[in-house]
Enzyme design. Sequence first.
Site, PDB file in Angstrom:
ATOM      1  CD  GLU A   1      17.730 -13.845 -17.775  1.00  0.00           C
ATOM      2  OE1 GLU A   1      16.472 -13.826 -17.744  1.00  0.00           O
ATOM      3  OE2 GLU A   1      18.437 -13.982 -16.773  1.00  0.00           O
ATOM      4  CB  CYS A  30      15.612 -15.676 -14.653  1.00  0.00           C
ATOM      5  SG  CYS A  30      17.364 -15.804 -14.410  1.00  0.00           S
TER       6      CYS A  30
HETATM    7  P1  NAP Z   1      12.461  -4.429 -13.814  1.00  0.00           P
HETATM    8  O1  NAP Z   1      11.155  -3.790 -13.550  1.00  0.00           O
HETATM    9  O2  NAP Z   1      12.612  -5.120 -15.098  1.00  0.00           O
HETATM   10  O3  NAP Z   1      13.577  -3.328 -13.649  1.00  0.00           O
HETATM   11  C1  NAP Z   1      14.940  -3.606 -13.960  1.00  0.00           C
HETATM   12  C2  NAP Z   1      15.667  -2.303 -14.229  1.00  0.00           C
HETATM   13  O4  NAP Z   1      15.134  -1.703 -15.410  1.00  0.00           O
HETATM   14  C3  NAP Z   1      15.495  -1.279 -13.126  1.00  0.00           C
HETATM   15  O5  NAP Z   1      16.692  -0.548 -13.035  1.00  0.00           O
HETATM   16  C4  NAP Z   1      14.371  -0.418 -13.639  1.00  0.00           C
HETATM   17  O6  NAP Z   1      14.413   0.893 -13.125  1.00  0.00           O
HETATM   18  C5  NAP Z   1      14.630  -0.402 -15.124  1.00  0.00           C
HETATM   19  N1  NAP Z   1      13.400  -0.195 -15.887  1.00  0.00           N
HETATM   20  C6  NAP Z   1      12.182  -0.709 -15.656  1.00  0.00           C
HETATM   21  N2  NAP Z   1      11.307  -0.345 -16.621  1.00  0.00           N
HETATM   22  C7  NAP Z   1      11.996   0.423 -17.483  1.00  0.00           C
HETATM   23  C8  NAP Z   1      11.665   1.123 -18.685  1.00  0.00           C
HETATM   24  N3  NAP Z   1      10.440   1.089 -19.208  1.00  0.00           N
HETATM   25  N4  NAP Z   1      12.632   1.829 -19.277  1.00  0.00           N
HETATM   26  C9  NAP Z   1      13.877   1.895 -18.756  1.00  0.00           C
HETATM   27  N5  NAP Z   1      14.248   1.264 -17.638  1.00  0.00           N
HETATM   28  C10 NAP Z   1      13.334   0.536 -17.009  1.00  0.00           C
HETATM   29  O7  NAP Z   1      12.838  -5.516 -12.717  1.00  0.00           O
HETATM   30  P2  NAP Z   1      12.724  -5.496 -11.121  1.00  0.00           P
HETATM   31  O8  NAP Z   1      12.329  -4.162 -10.601  1.00  0.00           O
HETATM   32  O9  NAP Z   1      14.006  -6.060 -10.665  1.00  0.00           O
HETATM   33  O10 NAP Z   1      11.605  -6.555 -10.822  1.00  0.00           O
HETATM   34  C11 NAP Z   1      10.330  -6.466 -11.384  1.00  0.00           C
HETATM   35  C12 NAP Z   1       9.979  -7.762 -12.066  1.00  0.00           C
HETATM   36  O11 NAP Z   1      11.021  -8.144 -12.975  1.00  0.00           O
HETATM   37  C13 NAP Z   1       9.876  -8.970 -11.165  1.00  0.00           C
HETATM   38  O12 NAP Z   1       8.647  -9.058 -10.515  1.00  0.00           O
HETATM   39  C14 NAP Z   1      10.140 -10.098 -12.125  1.00  0.00           C
HETATM   40  O13 NAP Z   1       8.969 -10.453 -12.782  1.00  0.00           O
HETATM   41  C15 NAP Z   1      11.117  -9.553 -13.111  1.00  0.00           C
HETATM   42  N6  NAP Z   1      12.517  -9.966 -12.887  1.00  0.00           N
HETATM   43  C16 NAP Z   1      13.058 -10.867 -13.718  1.00  0.00           C
HETATM   44  C17 NAP Z   1      14.376 -11.254 -13.532  1.00  0.00           C
HETATM   45  C18 NAP Z   1      15.028 -12.220 -14.446  1.00  0.00           C
HETATM   46  O14 NAP Z   1      15.833 -12.967 -13.986  1.00  0.00           O
HETATM   47  N7  NAP Z   1      14.793 -12.173 -15.719  1.00  0.00           N
HETATM   48  C19 NAP Z   1      15.132 -10.728 -12.515  1.00  0.00           C
HETATM   49  C20 NAP Z   1      14.551  -9.779 -11.680  1.00  0.00           C
HETATM   50  C21 NAP Z   1      13.240  -9.404 -11.885  1.00  0.00           C
HETATM   51  P3  NAP Z   1      13.386   1.322 -11.949  1.00  0.00           P
HETATM   52  O15 NAP Z   1      13.308   0.187 -10.997  1.00  0.00           O
HETATM   53  O16 NAP Z   1      14.026   2.525 -11.396  1.00  0.00           O
HETATM   54  O17 NAP Z   1      12.081   1.550 -12.620  1.00  0.00           O
END
Ligand code: NAP
Length: 531
Positions: A264, A301
């Site tokens: 999601e 989200c």
């Molecule tokens: P994220 O970057 O998507 O990370 C979520 C999880 O996935 C973390 O545990 C992260 O680990 C891991 N991850 C990230 N890139 C990866 C990859 N290439 N391969 C494997 N695992 C990976 O989300 P976030 O750190 O919570 O927030 C960053 C951005 O995500 C926000 O600015 C927002 O745009 C979006 N977000 C969206 C939602 C939604 O509801 N859909 C919710 C939260 C955030 P690490 O952190 O250790 O890299």
Amino acid sequence: MIAGQQIIGFDYSAEGSETFYSYNPAEQHNTNYLFHKATTGEINLAVQKAAAAFQVYRKNSGAEKAHFLNVLAEDLLYTGDELIKVCNEETGLPPVRIEGERMRTVNQIKMFATLLSEGSWVDARIDTGNPERTPLPKPDLRFMHIPIGPVVVFGASNFPLAFSVAGGDTISAFAAGCSVVVKAHPAHPATSAIIGKLVQTAAKKTNMPDGLFSLLFDDGIDVGIQLVKHPLVKAVGFTGSYKAGKALFDIAVSRPEPIPVYAEMGSTNPVFILPDAAKERGQEIAAAYAASVTMGIGQFCTNPGLMIFQNQDNNFLQLLKTAFEKTTGGVMLTPNILDSYNSGVHQHLTTEGVEQLAISGTSAVDVANLAVPVLLKTSGKVLDNNPALSEEIFGPTGMVVSASSKKEMLAIAENLSGHLTATVHGTEDELIGYRQLLEVLEQKAGRVVINGFPTGVEVGNAMVHGGPFPSTTDSRTTSVGTAAIYRFTRPVCYQNMPQQLLPPALRDKNVLNIYRLINGDWSTKDIARMT
Ligand code: NAP
């Protein structure tokens, strides 16, 4: 005392020499909570234990699984203030929000326990056979859902309880009959450790198998990638960014055995304001929109980041401006999320044809890590030429788009990509007149909201929290509500299976008293023996 070690089934492990501290975003310093990164050996052990536990747990009755979930729900409810304190330290979220989220998480767990106790979710279908049929005998066919296997769950940063270690993904996988390995989100590892211990304890207390649940830590992406590639893993649940969700999906489909990734990834959740609604309820709509965009510092989200209105009424823009100026900002979950927010707003603002419509009063407050709500405006034509303007900026911002006509509003809707939600504000007559818009939107979103706002996702049987790509990687599912269970099951059909070898749900005698589709009719009846 918070243990910064991996939880592997009923054991703890801290094999790895690499460590990290969690971070306090409000005070901008590391906490005292130190975590070991999981090693490849620990990842293997967790998944192997999950695979062994799956073979035991999948045979547990609905009542046994419901008991495990109910014990977990009660333990979480009474876990005390340490959880609230630690979660507040790690996320900057106010205690009242965390309390509310805990209650939501407890209710979510109980909802799945109720589903299991009732039992009809297995969707049993029976077409009885007829050996006398000519020219060919008719086989006896019996269908139901069975669990898919060990599941990997990535905790989300923005719901440290409801979408994390014991959140919707984990609980729906447990309800389906799957074992789970969670990769803790690095933004709240100590919170995750507290909840992880509760899950481990509830599993022990209710005689569940060792390995049913594991929790691994990492502040990078390595552990997550190894988990998704592990041959014993059968499905993945994820909530987060498009970048990470799509990367994990790509890894999963290029495995020798591809597996489903239910990612999601958020969306901009367009809100369409029809002209009479703007005239009749402009002030109310403007105030509610500003509140929805800035709720939880916009870190949802379902944040309505795109508003489209017909610009016959410029007064409506003024109402939006006034409402938005009264909003407040706040501390975001992580410095990275704040940086992405600021650079996203900057990027949109430097696009020709985009202007700042309003900025929150918080802009006057001098706090380094504060997100300031900003409302932007543009025209339908500019949006058409710059599709990137309809992409999500995670945080308290929205883009208000003026459409010059109904035709242009419809064209904007037609050009939308997939979203979690789409909203329309209109009078009763207007909604009928804009039926075509609603018909377009149901093809673009998982949930169509009328005269409301998409934030505040109700947890229930009829909820869909999903949507066409790129809001998720599988538009056929939901990550909220009881239907989320079907992400972690697959249908199986037993042909001419002897009664005593059939699962209880499919035997002639309806011992579970569940609803079954018998020769085309839903009922709770037994099947009368022909002989
Ligand atoms: P994220 O970057 O998507 O990370 C979520 C999880 O996935 C973390 O545990 C992260 O680990 C891991 N991850 C990230 N890139 C990866 C990859 N290439 N391969 C494997 N695992 C990976 O989300 P976030 O750190 O919570 O927030 C960053 C951005 O995500 C926000 O600015 C927002 O745009 C979006 N977000 C969206 C939602 C939604 O509801 N859909 C919710 C939260 C955030 P690490 O952190 O250790 O890299």
